[in-house]
Scaffold this motif. Structure first.
Motif, short mmCIF file in Angstrom:
data_model
loop_
_atom_site.label_atom_id
_atom_site.label_comp_id
_atom_site.label_asym_id
_atom_site.label_seq_id
_atom_site.Cartn_x
_atom_site.Cartn_y
_atom_site.Cartn_z
N GLU B 8 133.86 30.21 -71.02
CA GLU B 8 133.39 28.82 -71.19
C GLU B 8 133.44 28.20 -69.81
N VAL B 48 120.92 24.01 -57.85
CA VAL B 48 121.40 22.94 -58.47
C VAL B 48 122.85 23.11 -58.90
N ARG B 51 124.95 23.07 -55.60
CA ARG B 51 125.06 21.76 -54.93
C ARG B 51 126.44 21.46 -55.75
N GLU B 52 126.62 21.54 -57.04
CA GLU B 52 127.62 20.89 -57.62
C GLU B 52 128.86 21.49 -57.09
N ARG B 55 130.13 19.75 -54.08
CA ARG B 55 130.83 18.73 -54.22
C ARG B 55 132.09 18.93 -54.48
N ARG B 56 132.35 20.18 -55.32
CA ARG B 56 134.01 20.42 -55.60
C ARG B 56 134.60 20.81 -54.45
N ALA B 59 135.67 17.99 -52.62
CA ALA B 59 136.67 17.09 -52.98
C ALA B 59 138.19 17.75 -52.80
N GLN B 60 137.75 19.13 -52.62
CA GLN B 60 139.36 20.01 -52.49
C GLN B 60 139.66 19.83 -50.97
N GLY B 61 138.62 19.53 -50.05
CA GLY B 61 138.92 19.47 -48.68
C GLY B 61 138.59 20.52 -48.17
N PRO B 67 125.15 13.68 -44.98
CA PRO B 67 124.04 13.50 -45.95
C PRO B 67 122.62 14.34 -44.95
N ASP B 153 145.84 21.83 -54.98
CA ASP B 153 144.78 21.80 -53.82
C ASP B 153 145.52 21.93 -52.54
#
Lengths: 224, 224
Positions: B8, B48, B51-52, B55-56, B59-61, B67, B153
DNA sequence: ATAGTAAAAATTATCTATAATTTTGAATTT
DNA sequence: AAATTCAAAATTATAGATAATTTTTACTAT
């Protein structure tokens, strides 16, 4: 919160920032589903940047996502409020220890101003802004960007709890802890300042509160 | 592509996990650009979910994004290694303090096993796996999901530094710190265990190392 | 040769369209 | 009346296509 310059800001970043503000302000109740097409329509965008915004909110702990079942505003239990408070205490103490040697008298004066602004505040929002300014001022000189980003996210979570609880009823009060921290820093007693900060951040209030939907439940907030 | 995913797990999550593993393993050098169409093609996906995934990673550095200029593998300086180490120390100590009362003899035995596995390890990868198992075992009982996620992380970031440095040359060594932590926990001395843990996590080695591209530079790693 | 400039190529960010899944709600059965 | 089942609607996830921007390359002028 990773802040890019306003002009060169990507659509996904802007959407996530605005949604984050709403969630923190308590405008959207915990558990509420965030539907990508609705958000996309509101911002006049397609759902691709919206999905990216959702991933950002997820990373900040403001939303939770289940595959194929969408995204909802993160709920929070008392245990989570405590968790955030303790993490803040641990990390802010670390930041202050590193910042202390680089804190100038000018910074301390600005922090004093922030404290006064907090004492004069008319509502929670004003108070929170002043409070965050105080913490940022004394911690930023640590010069540890990853640490400061983590603390920022925890501040957002704290503010969320705060707004949920003191949404309308707010009475100004003088912040003795902030003044004690500043006094210790002025005397070069960094350890003392860190100790007060640790206790200060973990102060938790608890009281019944009305939710936007009208129900009454037990709420709580970190007020430091 | 056939979207009949056995688990899942969303495609974006799988992509970000695999990219994270590569970045942590040092397979992709810091500063390398991650091009969404190339990644998409490799995974047989559209851009798509890619790109997500970006972003992850952000966030984890593990990645940084500008941009319109794309995303690149995050670089790291010695100061950042220290920063991660100190954050880990602060948060792992907090976690251990809360976990200690809930640590059972069975958990301590499993942690002892992990320590032995680390001592026997033939390469860095094996050692890191055993080391992380040890830390997870003694910290998980704190029952603070947000704290544990943050520590995870930071572990990934630490592992990154570790792999970069001890990529090929590795010699097993007995981990006295792990044993001392376990001994303290067995005797119910949580504070003592926490103190050793804090020092342990901040141990930083430093040595010259060859990069994948052939250059030689100074590298370093947390080995705790 | 070197620096500057403009056209070409590559890449990012977004939108529109399609497939797959879940949720909703009504009809049917117990 | 309550529970169950099945179809319709809503929603998520991915793909394919387009516009805008940046990077690269080649060319020109000094």
């Amino acid at each position: 919160m990773t802040t890019t310059s306003a002009k060169e800001e990507t659509l996904a970043v802007r959407i996530s920032r605005i949604l984050a503000e709403r969630i923190v302000a308590g405008e959207i109740e915990p558990g509420t589903r965030l539907r990508q097409d609705h958000v996309a329509e509101e911002f006049g965008a397609s759902h691709v940047p919206v999905r990216e915004a959702f991933r950002r909110l997820e990373a900040q702990g403001l939303a939770v996502s289940e595959p194929r079942r969408g995204v909802r505003v993160a709920s929070f239990a008392l245990s989570e409020v405590r968790e955030v408070a303790e993490m803040r205490a641990a990390l802010e103490v670390l930041a202050l220890r590193h910042a202390a040697p680089h804190i100038t008298p000018a910074i301390l004066d600005a922090a004093e101003e922030a404290t006064k602004a907090g004492d004069k505040s008319r509502d929670v929002r004003e108070w929170e802004e002043a409070n965050r300014r105080f913490h940022r001022l004394i911690l930023t000189p640590c010069n540890m960007p990853r640490l400061l980003a983590a603390i920022d996210d925890l501040h957002a979570a704290s503010a969320r709890f705060l707004f949920t609880t003191w949404r309308s009823s707010w009475e100004a009060r003088t912040d003795h802890d902030h003044r004690a921290i500043l006094a210790a820093l002025r005397q070069g007693q960094a350890d003392q300042a860190a100790a007060i900060l640790a206790r200060h951040v973990q102060w938790i209030g608890q009281r019944p509160v009305k939710t936007p939907s009208g129900a009454t439940r037990d709420a709580f907030a970190i007020v430091g």
